[in-house]
Design a protein around this motif. Sequence first.
Motif, PDB file in Angstrom:
ATOM      1  N   VAL A 267       0.830  -1.205   0.000  1.00  0.00           N
ATOM      2  CA  VAL A 267       0.000   0.000   0.000  1.00  0.00           C
ATOM      3  C   VAL A 267       0.867   1.258   0.000  1.00  0.00           C
ATOM      4  O   VAL A 267       0.737   2.101  -0.889  1.00  0.00           O
ATOM      5  CB  VAL A 267      -0.946  -0.004   1.225  1.00  0.00           C
ATOM      6  N   LEU A 268       1.734   1.375   0.980  1.00  0.00           N
ATOM      7  CA  LEU A 268       2.629   2.536   0.987  1.00  0.00           C
ATOM      8  C   LEU A 268       3.693   2.408  -0.087  1.00  0.00           C
ATOM      9  O   LEU A 268       3.982   3.367  -0.799  1.00  0.00           O
ATOM     10  CB  LEU A 268       3.265   2.690   2.369  1.00  0.00           C
ATOM     11  N   ALA A 269       4.246   1.224  -0.221  1.00  0.00           N
ATOM     12  CA  ALA A 269       5.161   0.877  -1.325  1.00  0.00           C
ATOM     13  C   ALA A 269       6.278   1.898  -1.522  1.00  0.00           C
ATOM     14  O   ALA A 269       6.711   2.149  -2.648  1.00  0.00           O
ATOM     15  CB  ALA A 269       4.372   0.714  -2.618  1.00  0.00           C
ATOM     16  N   GLY A 270       6.750   2.494  -0.441  1.00  0.00           N
ATOM     17  CA  GLY A 270       7.849   3.432  -0.542  1.00  0.00           C
ATOM     18  C   GLY A 270       7.461   4.818  -1.016  1.00  0.00           C
ATOM     19  O   GLY A 270       8.290   5.736  -0.985  1.00  0.00           O
ATOM     20  N   GLU A 271       6.227   5.020  -1.439  1.00  0.00           N
ATOM     21  CA  GLU A 271       5.801   6.335  -1.930  1.00  0.00           C
ATOM     22  C   GLU A 271       5.378   7.257  -0.795  1.00  0.00           C
ATOM     23  O   GLU A 271       5.488   8.483  -0.909  1.00  0.00           O
ATOM     24  CB  GLU A 271       4.651   6.183  -2.919  1.00  0.00           C
ATOM     25  N   TYR A 272       4.847   6.672   0.266  1.00  0.00           N
ATOM     26  CA  TYR A 272       4.381   7.467   1.398  1.00  0.00           C
ATOM     27  C   TYR A 272       4.945   6.872   2.682  1.00  0.00           C
ATOM     28  O   TYR A 272       5.194   5.671   2.776  1.00  0.00           O
ATOM     29  CB  TYR A 272       2.847   7.479   1.459  1.00  0.00           C
ATOM     30  N   ARG A 273       5.109   7.739   3.677  1.00  0.00           N
ATOM     31  CA  ARG A 273       5.655   7.274   4.940  1.00  0.00           C
ATOM     32  C   ARG A 273       4.591   6.701   5.860  1.00  0.00           C
ATOM     33  O   ARG A 273       4.912   5.949   6.769  1.00  0.00           O
ATOM     34  CB  ARG A 273       6.376   8.428   5.648  1.00  0.00           C
ATOM     35  N   SER A 274       3.349   7.062   5.640  1.00  0.00           N
ATOM     36  CA  SER A 274       2.283   6.585   6.500  1.00  0.00           C
ATOM     37  C   SER A 274       0.966   6.629   5.743  1.00  0.00           C
ATOM     38  O   SER A 274       0.839   7.291   4.705  1.00  0.00           O
ATOM     39  CB  SER A 274       2.183   7.447   7.764  1.00  0.00           C
ATOM     40  N   LEU A 275      -0.025   5.918   6.289  1.00  0.00           N
ATOM     41  CA  LEU A 275      -1.362   5.970   5.705  1.00  0.00           C
ATOM     42  C   LEU A 275      -1.962   7.365   5.840  1.00  0.00           C
ATOM     43  O   LEU A 275      -2.743   7.794   4.984  1.00  0.00           O
ATOM     44  CB  LEU A 275      -2.268   4.940   6.388  1.00  0.00           C
ATOM     45  N   ARG A 276      -1.604   8.051   6.884  1.00  0.00           N
ATOM     46  CA  ARG A 276      -2.112   9.413   7.053  1.00  0.00           C
ATOM     47  C   ARG A 276      -1.598  10.308   5.939  1.00  0.00           C
ATOM     48  O   ARG A 276      -2.356  11.113   5.380  1.00  0.00           O
ATOM     49  CB  ARG A 276      -1.679   9.954   8.415  1.00  0.00           C
ATOM     50  N   GLU A 277      -0.343  10.180   5.592  1.00  0.00           N
ATOM     51  CA  GLU A 277       0.221  10.970   4.495  1.00  0.00           C
ATOM     52  C   GLU A 277      -0.415  10.586   3.165  1.00  0.00           C
ATOM     53  O   GLU A 277      -0.712  11.448   2.335  1.00  0.00           O
ATOM     54  CB  GLU A 277       1.736  10.749   4.447  1.00  0.00           C
ATOM     55  N   LEU A 278      -0.657   9.295   2.967  1.00  0.00           N
ATOM     56  CA  LEU A 278      -1.316   8.840   1.739  1.00  0.00           C
ATOM     57  C   LEU A 278      -2.717   9.419   1.631  1.00  0.00           C
ATOM     58  O   LEU A 278      -3.139   9.894   0.568  1.00  0.00           O
ATOM     59  CB  LEU A 278      -1.353   7.316   1.710  1.00  0.00           C
ATOM     60  N   ALA A 279      -3.465   9.389   2.742  1.00  0.00           N
ATOM     61  CA  ALA A 279      -4.836   9.908   2.713  1.00  0.00           C
ATOM     62  C   ALA A 279      -4.852  11.405   2.459  1.00  0.00           C
ATOM     63  O   ALA A 279      -5.719  11.923   1.752  1.00  0.00           O
ATOM     64  CB  ALA A 279      -5.537   9.585   4.030  1.00  0.00           C
ATOM     65  N   ALA A 280      -3.881  12.125   3.023  1.00  0.00           N
ATOM     66  CA  ALA A 280      -3.828  13.567   2.811  1.00  0.00           C
ATOM     67  C   ALA A 280      -3.500  13.902   1.360  1.00  0.00           C
ATOM     68  O   ALA A 280      -3.996  14.883   0.806  1.00  0.00           O
ATOM     69  CB  ALA A 280      -2.798  14.195   3.747  1.00  0.00           C
ATOM     70  N   ALA A 281      -2.672  13.072   0.729  1.00  0.00           N
ATOM     71  CA  ALA A 281      -2.262  13.343  -0.651  1.00  0.00           C
ATOM     72  C   ALA A 281      -3.310  12.934  -1.665  1.00  0.00           C
ATOM     73  O   ALA A 281      -3.479  13.590  -2.698  1.00  0.00           O
ATOM     74  CB  ALA A 281      -0.938  12.621  -0.948  1.00  0.00           C
ATOM     75  N   THR A 282      -4.011  11.853  -1.387  1.00  0.00           N
ATOM     76  CA  THR A 282      -4.948  11.311  -2.376  1.00  0.00           C
ATOM     77  C   THR A 282      -6.404  11.529  -2.021  1.00  0.00           C
ATOM     78  O   THR A 282      -7.285  11.369  -2.876  1.00  0.00           O
ATOM     79  CB  THR A 282      -4.713   9.806  -2.569  1.00  0.00           C
ATOM     80  N   GLY A 283      -6.697  11.881  -0.766  1.00  0.00           N
ATOM     81  CA  GLY A 283      -8.080  12.013  -0.342  1.00  0.00           C
ATOM     82  C   GLY A 283      -8.772  10.687  -0.106  1.00  0.00           C
ATOM     83  O   GLY A 283      -9.978  10.646   0.113  1.00  0.00           O
ATOM     84  N   ARG A 284      -8.037   9.583  -0.143  1.00  0.00           N
ATOM     85  CA  ARG A 284      -8.622   8.250   0.032  1.00  0.00           C
ATOM     86  C   ARG A 284      -7.821   7.488   1.082  1.00  0.00           C
ATOM     87  O   ARG A 284      -6.606   7.621   1.177  1.00  0.00           O
ATOM     88  CB  ARG A 284      -8.593   7.459  -1.284  1.00  0.00           C
ATOM     89  N   ARG A 285      -8.521   6.665   1.834  1.00  0.00           N
ATOM     90  CA  ARG A 285      -7.864   5.804   2.810  1.00  0.00           C
ATOM     91  C   ARG A 285      -8.139   4.363   2.433  1.00  0.00           C
ATOM     92  O   ARG A 285      -9.274   3.891   2.542  1.00  0.00           O
ATOM     93  CB  ARG A 285      -8.355   6.098   4.223  1.00  0.00           C
ATOM     94  N   PRO A 286      -7.127   3.633   1.999  1.00  0.00           N
ATOM     95  CA  PRO A 286      -7.362   2.283   1.496  1.00  0.00           C
ATOM     96  C   PRO A 286      -7.471   1.214   2.570  1.00  0.00           C
ATOM     97  O   PRO A 286      -7.888   0.097   2.271  1.00  0.00           O
ATOM     98  CB  PRO A 286      -6.139   2.035   0.613  1.00  0.00           C
ATOM     99  N   GLU A 287      -7.068   1.526   3.802  1.00  0.00           N
ATOM    100  CA  GLU A 287      -7.039   0.521   4.858  1.00  0.00           C
ATOM    101  C   GLU A 287      -7.842   1.001   6.061  1.00  0.00           C
ATOM    102  O   GLU A 287      -7.866   2.196   6.378  1.00  0.00           O
ATOM    103  CB  GLU A 287      -5.599   0.243   5.308  1.00  0.00           C
ATOM    104  N   PRO A 288      -8.490   0.083   6.789  1.00  0.00           N
ATOM    105  CA  PRO A 288      -9.154   0.481   8.029  1.00  0.00           C
ATOM    106  C   PRO A 288      -8.127   0.671   9.148  1.00  0.00           C
ATOM    107  O   PRO A 288      -6.980   0.230   9.049  1.00  0.00           O
ATOM    108  CB  PRO A 288     -10.067  -0.710   8.325  1.00  0.00           C
ATOM    109  N   TRP A 289      -8.553   1.328  10.211  1.00  0.00           N
ATOM    110  CA  TRP A 289      -7.732   1.379  11.413  1.00  0.00           C
ATOM    111  C   TRP A 289      -7.956   0.088  12.200  1.00  0.00           C
ATOM    112  O   TRP A 289      -9.095  -0.383  12.328  1.00  0.00           O
ATOM    113  CB  TRP A 289      -8.118   2.569  12.287  1.00  0.00           C
TER     114      TRP A 289
END
Length: 894
Positions: A221-243
Amino acid sequence: MADRRTQLVTRVRGMLSEALGATRHRLADADAELAAARDRLARVQRAAAAVPEKVGAQRDRRLAEIDARHTARIAELARRAVDAARREAPGAASADWARWTVTPAGRGETPGAARVGTVRIPGAEPVPALVPLLDAGHVHLSGAGADGGAAVVPALLLRSLGRADPGAVRLFGYDPEHLGGGLAGFAPLGTAGLLTFVGPGGLGRLLDDLVEQIRRINETVLAGEYRSLRELAAATGRRPEPWRVAVLLGGDELSRHERGQLDRVVRTGAACGVHLVIRGVPVPDDPTVTRVVVGPDGARMGGPPGLPVTLDPPPPATLVTETCRQVAARVNAGPPPAPFTDLLPPPEQMWREDSSTGLTAPIGEGPHGRPVLLNLGDYPPHALIGGPSGTGKTNLIFAWIGALASRYSPAELEFYLLDFKEGVSFARFAQGRRDPSWLPHMRLVGINVNTDREFGLALLRFLAEELRRRADAAKKHEVTKLAELRAVDPTGHWPRIVAVVDEFQALLAGRDVVAREAADLLEDLARRGRSQGIHLVLASQDVRGIEALWGRPALVAQFTLRIALPKALRILAERNDAAQSLPRHHAVVNAESGLVEGNEVARIPSASDWDAWSELQHRLWRMRPADAKPARLFDGDAIPRLADAPDFRALTPPEGDGVPRTPVALLGEIIDVQARSAALRLPRAPGRNLAVLGTRVDEACAVLDAAARSLARQHRPGTARYSIACLDPDADPAARELYADLADDAAWYDDETVPELMAETAAALDRPGTPATPHYLLLYAVDAAAGRLAARVGGRTGLEHLRRILHDGPERRTHVLAWWRGVARMRVDLGGPAARTDQIGAWVALDVQGGELGSSLYPGSGGPDWYPRPWRGLFFDRAAHRTGQVIIPYGPSA
């Protein structure tokens, strides 16, 4: 001597006198100065005595000011802290239990911190005490009074559930001492798979699973592009994983393996949305761990010595259970669709893609938050979509069209849409009365064609002709593929074509000539279309009964892209049942002919809503080229108007007072891709007459009316004659209206005067020379005058005159356009069952079965493959057709 002494004494005495005077003067000055000094001393002493009182008063005032500023500053800082806490933990994350309600965070937001109590500051508003949890860290409870902190666990969990979308938080409970009793209020979540209890001895497996989830998220999911799911969600507006929140409530001492796994979760879990709420189990120090220590004198939060906190009471038990029931119900109902805008590029990047090598667009979001792409090109070339009614097939088509249309300009992509089910969903792509906009890429929209299979066949014929045109151009330029053709012929118009046929099985149903030809054309287009940029997208609710498709494995093999909606059958490979367990708003996308290894699950956005689509269509419509034209809209339930027909508007009279070289009578609209009219050419040639056959009065009148009006449009007033004979009272209103509109060029006849019309017209054929004025006989229900025409006028019966007019009239610019209410009646009027019908060069059959037309009217044996239906006719012209054309009679001209 004595004088000198006297003088000396006198001088001395004078000097002493002067000295005494000066001394006295100085003494007086000294006394004055002494008095002044004593006065100053007294004043200084008095002033010095007053200083302590003034200094004390000033000190008291200054201390009061400092105290007031300090108090105001503390209150301001407390107010700011409260505001900051409310921003950081709004709504359900910090509201009092009396006013608490579920308030999910907005799209792209992270719930973050949650309140566990308050910090009391004298003279100021209590400040919420927040602990970071979701996407932030872990919470550890300890202390001699740890039982008193039991309220923190349900409070944290309920606040986290209330700030997340339903299903976005999954709980794992490890409570070996009370066997899950500490989380009993959250039990309703278990019905939706959101709460998993781990029994005694299961902690190791739980920690192993959490570590595996962290590894998977980091890797895929992060695959080296993002440091955290929070950063991924902020960049893409989507959260692919549940907490994932693991609640560990005590237990035996951890083993070495469990301790190692727990340490890994503490260090790496927060970045991957894996969190711990722990009581009674020691954890290592880490910046992500917030400690709450509960003692006899109260609770403290943070590192030593900690911030004093007044813990909140636990949430009411009914509030916990009711909230959990609501969350579980929402999850069991299925996830809502994602926003349609997720599929669209930014406005400034629309129409930037090149379709030379293929078409690529997202159709939705995959399980890991990455877009699932649909490709149409050399491979895969065509797509098959399947899903029962109500599973979102139309919505998926809308989403795909929107994703493509926003990326490729009309010069790169054209759409042809056909919907065989009843409904007008696709009509929004064309210009309408409600909305004047249209999708610039759309060339054809066919709706309500469930009874007009010929229209689907016409689309396939059109695509086959376009395929031939492109193949000829490719051969001319010595290339084989569309990309190569566009490279060598950049000025040509070679967009990729996507033809979407919804409920296509209706086109292939049955064993008639339409199904056979359609299947042949489909197979040819599927096989050769890929190289010339023509792509087919076939959609169906259920394909189990499509013998014409599944009986052709070579055809099915071309549809390598398969999209299966929930509960779809036979779209994927035989042993691939992934669609059977799909939730709502999801689809299995498979570009490997349905094989299991090609499965991708996509969450499909909501695109069929009018407002969601309208905004995009209006944006693209405003971007349309200057020469763009609206799509052709064919509505099988609509009756076309003659005045709107392009062929009718193109008719004009000749220059001067001449007559058209070859008059053309328009009879109705052909069921065709282009809005063409069925045209009967009336040259000076044998058999150039028209017979309308059937008992439907309105349709028969409509055919004759359109023919007469189109002929009149080609003649200037006074240059043509129209003889109207109405022999059926039901047809009288339509015939009278036509007679009135043709004005001075028309003559009216009824059942009493029609014999005179036949005799006069037949007699005119004997006059020498060719008449300069064409004569058109419009006979309504001519068979009704059989009795009248049986009488002799001028030595012959009216029927004999009619037969001669039919036989010799066309060469003398006299043409009969007549309506017979049955084929048998027409044969009787022509001379009996054995009579030749060559003089009827063209006919329109209404409610007449194909077998009634027989071999004398139609080439071959057995008649045409024609099954009557309302407001449709079969048009056949011996001079122009090999097979009949299905037409739609034009409606009222007004």
